[in-house]
Design a protein around this motif. Structure first.
Motif, short mmCIF file in Angstrom:
data_model
loop_
_atom_site.label_atom_id
_atom_site.label_comp_id
_atom_site.label_asym_id
_atom_site.label_seq_id
_atom_site.Cartn_x
_atom_site.Cartn_y
_atom_site.Cartn_z
N LEU A 292 0.56 -10.31 -6.95
CA LEU A 292 1.82 -9.57 -6.90
C LEU A 292 1.73 -8.39 -5.93
N VAL A 293 0.59 -7.70 -5.96
CA VAL A 293 0.40 -6.56 -5.06
C VAL A 293 0.36 -7.03 -3.61
N ASP A 294 -0.35 -8.14 -3.37
CA ASP A 294 -0.42 -8.67 -2.01
C ASP A 294 0.97 -9.03 -1.49
N LEU A 295 1.76 -9.66 -2.34
CA LEU A 295 3.13 -10.02 -1.95
C LEU A 295 3.96 -8.76 -1.70
N PHE A 296 3.77 -7.78 -2.58
CA PHE A 296 4.49 -6.52 -2.43
C PHE A 296 4.13 -5.83 -1.12
N VAL A 297 2.85 -5.86 -0.77
CA VAL A 297 2.40 -5.22 0.48
C VAL A 297 3.10 -5.85 1.68
N GLY B 175 16.44 -0.68 2.14
CA GLY B 175 14.99 -0.80 2.24
C GLY B 175 14.27 0.09 1.24
N VAL B 176 14.75 1.32 1.10
CA VAL B 176 14.13 2.26 0.17
C VAL B 176 14.32 1.81 -1.28
N ILE B 177 15.54 1.36 -1.61
CA ILE B 177 15.83 0.91 -2.98
C ILE B 177 15.00 -0.33 -3.32
N ASN B 178 14.93 -1.27 -2.39
CA ASN B 178 14.12 -2.47 -2.62
C ASN B 178 12.66 -2.11 -2.82
N LEU B 179 12.20 -1.17 -2.00
CA LEU B 179 10.81 -0.74 -2.09
C LEU B 179 10.51 -0.11 -3.45
N GLY B 180 11.40 0.79 -3.87
CA GLY B 180 11.21 1.46 -5.16
C GLY B 180 11.32 0.50 -6.33
N GLY B 181 12.31 -0.39 -6.27
CA GLY B 181 12.50 -1.34 -7.36
C GLY B 181 11.34 -2.31 -7.49
N ALA C 80 8.28 -1.80 -6.45
CA ALA C 80 7.10 -1.06 -6.90
C ALA C 80 7.14 -0.87 -8.41
N ALA C 81 8.33 -0.66 -8.96
CA ALA C 81 8.46 -0.46 -10.40
C ALA C 81 8.06 -1.70 -11.19
N THR C 82 8.36 -2.89 -10.65
CA THR C 82 8.07 -4.13 -11.38
C THR C 82 6.58 -4.40 -11.50
N ILE C 83 5.78 -3.82 -10.60
CA ILE C 83 4.33 -4.02 -10.69
C ILE C 83 3.63 -2.71 -11.05
N ASN C 84 4.43 -1.78 -11.58
CA ASN C 84 3.90 -0.54 -12.16
C ASN C 84 3.22 0.38 -11.14
N LEU C 85 3.71 0.38 -9.91
CA LEU C 85 3.23 1.34 -8.91
C LEU C 85 4.19 2.54 -8.95
N ALA D 3 -1.92 3.56 -3.63
CA ALA D 3 -1.71 2.58 -4.69
C ALA D 3 -2.31 1.21 -4.37
N THR D 4 -2.32 0.85 -3.10
CA THR D 4 -2.76 -0.51 -2.73
C THR D 4 -4.11 -0.55 -2.04
N GLY D 5 -4.57 0.60 -1.57
CA GLY D 5 -5.83 0.62 -0.83
C GLY D 5 -5.68 0.11 0.59
N ILE D 6 -4.46 -0.16 0.99
CA ILE D 6 -4.17 -0.66 2.34
C ILE D 6 -3.45 0.44 3.11
N SER D 7 -3.86 0.65 4.34
CA SER D 7 -3.28 1.74 5.13
C SER D 7 -1.84 1.42 5.52
#
Length: 315
Positions: free
Chosen positions: A13-18, A54-60, A62-67, A113-117
């Protein structure tokens, strides 16, 4: 085993989110770049929509995977976007810089949160360069110090620095905290353009006026030619007087005003000037031309000195 499965699922999930986050941020920064160019109202609205979505999608997401830090940083950006929403409003430089700063908070939260720059692609750095700001108080102090160094230029009547000092004093008294450096750059560019145009007019018209002045000492048989030359001279002198006034060239303005008055009297009374008077006027014309060239050169030097006090402009 179940824990391993959960960890693997979270990682996927995190990889997909990134991947999605990179795409959203790229779209946001591309839209922000274009927004800073002052697009048409319809395009402005679409760009704001792109940034907001873009910002809303990003925040939403992130919320689904508890970031949660990413979520909070993303939704905290919305007020800064709203400040830029109205295309009819004169957008403040600080509004763009504030949005850029908040986007930087998103980048930081994502990296942690992801360890990715997640690095800014440079659009916000470009915004700060294009919209470099300065403190009126600090700029005023720098101008005062420059005035001390440029005292010889001021003594000769070339006082662009004094003019800017008065403007900055007004800004300080009005409580202005920041000024877009590009405003000063643009002001200096306008002054330069006007003065160079004036110098070009002087170089073109002064020799013509001097030549026409010779016709004023012709005898009665050539009165018609003399009158034509006089009318042409009056027009040229009037134009130079107007241009001298526009660039605040005080000495030139006084000279051309006086010359215009003299030629007007000659035209109205239909009299001829003594040859000695004509030659004296022609000599003065040459002196004035040289003085104006020196005046413009001093202006170039002062503008170059002032420009050194300003952040670089990339607009």
């Amino acid at each position: 085993m179940a824990a391993d499965t959960t960890d693997d699922s979270q990682k996927e999930l995190v990889d997909l989110f990134v991947e999605e986050a990179h795409e959203w941020l790229e779209n946001i920064h591309v839209a922000l770049d274009e927004l800073q160019q002052g697009p048409a109202p319809e395009r402005h609205a679409k760009l704001i929509g792109t940034i907001s979505s873009g910002v809303i999608n990003l925040g939403g997401s992130a919320a689904t995977i508890n970031l949660l830090d990413v979520k909070h940083a993303s939704f905290a950006t919305i007020p800064f976007i709203e400040a830029l929403r109205d295309p009819q409003k004169a957008l403040a430089v600080q509004d763009f810089l504030s949005l850029c700063k908040q986007l930087g908070q998103i980048h930081t939260a994502l990296t942690r949160a992801t360890g990715i720059s997640f690095e800014d692609d440079g659009s916000c750095a470009a915004a700060e360069a294009v919209h470099a700001v300065l403190s009126p108080g600090e700029f005023l102090q720098a101008l005062l110090e420059l005035q001390e160094q440029q005292s010889s230029g001021i003594a000769s009547g070339r006082d662009l620095i004094r003019s800017l000092i008065e403007q900055m004093e007004g800004q300080v008294q009005a409580g202005v905290q920041r000024i877009d450096a590009s405003v000063i750059h643009e002001y200096l560019a306008r002054v330069s353009e006007a003065e160079e145009s004036f110098l070009k007019a002087i170089d073109e018209r002064v020799p013509e006026i001097a030549e026409k002045m010779s016709a004023l000492k012709m005898d009665g048989d050539e009165a018609s030619s003399s009158l034509t030359a006089l009318e042409a001279s009056l027009q040229d002198v009037a134009r130079l007087r107007t241009e001298a006034q526009q660039v605040n060239a005080g000495s030139a303005l006084m000279f051309f005003t006086g010359l215009h008055s003299l030629l007007t009297v000659v035209a109205e009374r239909r009299v001829l000037l003594a040859a000695r008077r004509i030659e004296s006027i022609k000599a003065r014309l040459q002196l004035v031309g040289g003085a104006i060239r020196q005046w413009v050169e001093q202006g170039r030097a002062q503008r170059a000195a002032i420009d050194q006090l300003l952040p670089a402009s990339h607009s």
